[in-house]
Design a protein around this motif. Sequence first.
Motif, short mmCIF file in Angstrom:
data_model
loop_
_atom_site.label_atom_id
_atom_site.label_comp_id
_atom_site.label_asym_id
_atom_site.label_seq_id
_atom_site.Cartn_x
_atom_site.Cartn_y
_atom_site.Cartn_z
N ARG A 1 -1.49 103.18 50.46
CA ARG A 1 -0.86 103.58 49.17
C ARG A 1 -0.42 104.69 48.71
N GLU A 2 -0.25 105.73 49.88
CA GLU A 2 0.47 106.93 49.50
C GLU A 2 1.78 106.86 49.10
N PHE A 3 2.67 105.82 49.50
CA PHE A 3 4.00 105.76 49.04
C PHE A 3 4.34 105.01 47.75
N VAL A 4 3.11 104.31 47.20
CA VAL A 4 3.30 103.58 45.93
C VAL A 4 4.13 104.35 45.05
N PRO A 5 3.44 105.54 44.60
CA PRO A 5 4.13 106.18 43.47
C PRO A 5 5.80 106.58 43.68
N ILE A 6 6.12 106.78 44.84
CA ILE A 6 7.72 107.13 44.87
C ILE A 6 8.50 105.85 44.66
N LEU A 7 8.01 104.74 45.33
CA LEU A 7 8.43 103.44 45.29
C LEU A 7 8.57 102.64 44.14
N VAL A 8 7.55 102.90 43.25
CA VAL A 8 7.45 102.82 41.89
C VAL A 8 8.55 103.50 41.14
N GLU A 9 8.60 104.76 41.29
CA GLU A 9 9.70 105.69 40.62
C GLU A 9 10.94 104.84 40.89
N ARG A 10 11.32 104.79 42.30
CA ARG A 10 12.59 104.22 42.66
C ARG A 10 13.07 102.98 41.85
N ILE A 11 12.06 102.04 42.08
CA ILE A 11 12.50 100.60 41.37
C ILE A 11 12.63 100.89 40.00
N ALA A 12 11.65 101.65 39.24
CA ALA A 12 11.80 101.71 37.73
C ALA A 12 13.03 102.50 37.53
N ARG A 13 13.33 103.43 38.19
CA ARG A 13 14.56 103.97 37.76
C ARG A 13 15.63 103.06 37.89
N ARG A 14 15.96 102.40 38.86
CA ARG A 14 16.94 101.16 38.90
C ARG A 14 16.84 100.31 37.73
N GLU A 15 15.87 99.89 37.37
CA GLU A 15 15.47 98.98 36.17
C GLU A 15 15.77 99.53 34.93
N LEU A 16 15.79 100.89 34.85
CA LEU A 16 15.77 101.74 33.48
C LEU A 16 17.55 102.05 33.41
N ASP A 17 18.22 101.89 34.69
CA ASP A 17 19.53 102.33 34.65
C ASP A 17 19.64 103.63 34.97
N PRO A 18 19.93 104.02 36.16
CA PRO A 18 20.00 105.32 36.70
C PRO A 18 20.99 106.25 36.11
N THR A 19 21.98 105.72 35.50
CA THR A 19 23.27 106.28 35.07
C THR A 19 22.88 107.18 33.55
N ARG A 20 21.68 106.46 32.92
CA ARG A 20 21.31 107.04 31.85
C ARG A 20 20.18 108.30 32.04
#
Length: 484
Positions: free
Chosen positions: A55-74
């Motif tokens: 589980r140690e890497f779940v938060p960083i992976l969640v953040e990465r994917i969430a940023r992509r879905e929210l559009d990192p350019t914003r």
Amino acid sequence: MAVDAARGEKAAREEKALRDVTDRLVDDYGEAHPAERVEAVVGAVRKRFEGHSVREFVPILVERIARRELDPTRGKNGAGVELTKSAAGADGNSGSPDGQADNTSVFAAVAGRFVPARLVENKRALGAVAAGVAVVLAAGAVLAVQQSDSPSASTTAAPSLTVVRGVVGSEKSAFFDDPKVADVLARHGFKVVAEPAGSRQIATSVDLGKYDFAFPSSSAAAERIQRQRGVNGKYVPFSSPMAIATFQPIADLLTRAGIVTPGATTTFDVDNYLALAEKGVQWNQLDDNSSYAVPKNVLVSTTDPRTSNSAAMYLAVTAYVANDNTIVRGAKAEDYAVSRVSRLFTRQGFTESSSDGPFKDYLANGMGTIPMAWIYEAQYVDAAAHGQLKPDMVLMYPAPTIMSQHTVIPLNDKGDQIGKLLTTDPELQRLAADHGFRPTDVTLFTKVTGAHQIPVDANLVNQVTPPDYDTLEHLLDGVAKSYN
């Protein structure tokens, strides 16, 4: 016991890390997305990692994917977390012949957030650790990234799909973010873009002119929308009764106090509870209490009644009981009910605006934080079906309870077609049951609860009829004034 304690500490750390992720994303994308939308995206992404043992890497992976879905350019910091780039170098190439980052480099990019620098620098040690989690990284991270890039997870519909926009109660975000739901809708030619909001906000302050349908979680809010927009039609594809999530030691204490009745399902007597709460009784004043002897008022934890539908449902139930088990009608009855129940809210202290927050605290932090949480039954069933409950967790049904009717209000023909599909399509109904809701065919719900051995009351008899929207608003306004 030591193993269970260690697991509990890890779960609490992960939960805190994910809350920190959510706070960062809300801060970064607040100008582009409402907080409810950010929270819903994080919640949907984290579900993709359920069942992984590491589980140690779940938060960083969640953040990465969430940023992509929210559009990192914003993002105001432009700080998307790109694992392959950071592992491969600024030019995007690694030292491997095929130009792809090797497993150790990718692991190092992730480990930089969680593993001491001296271990990351030690390639031999890093390789040993990487070998232990290679399967999780390969299967979990790659699958999550693939899912985030898949057409069903994209916010841009294929050219052949009709885009339908809806504003929905935030508790339904995970349902609409489910790739299986998106696939079913796509087979019917639709791409639904669902934006979350509180049901009271949907009925009062959201600009509905931008949407094809509204999907609040209560019939009262739906009634208000229908009146405002002059809409006669509506659909109720699924529902969820309100319930109380607690722990076995708390249930035992309240059984001795005459409030809880155990059985095949556990019931919570609202009348007896109201009489106890009005006296200001604290937990440490209950007889034979050696399990939760704390100087805190015996209260059910709710969300903020000024913003949240689940708290409004709690108010509807308690006001009914306070009004001699009669539907509240008229100014005199409203004032009397408010005088009796307002302290159930004001004595709680800080309350959150979404039912997602208290329930996550309940799952992660135990009874020390929230001994009793007012929730949607669907939240508990969904958590149980996904193995998130601890052995001493208990679901209680308030007597009486109230049914939260998730109601689609079509604002045009496209919205009407979505309402019909959600109500009549067998696969969408089955997926609603998978998310803990009670669809029109209740046998779908009982199949899910039976398969996972979740004790539920499938045929609730003792239910309160919700007051009309105006009465509920008057009650809520009365409670809001009590905070001052």
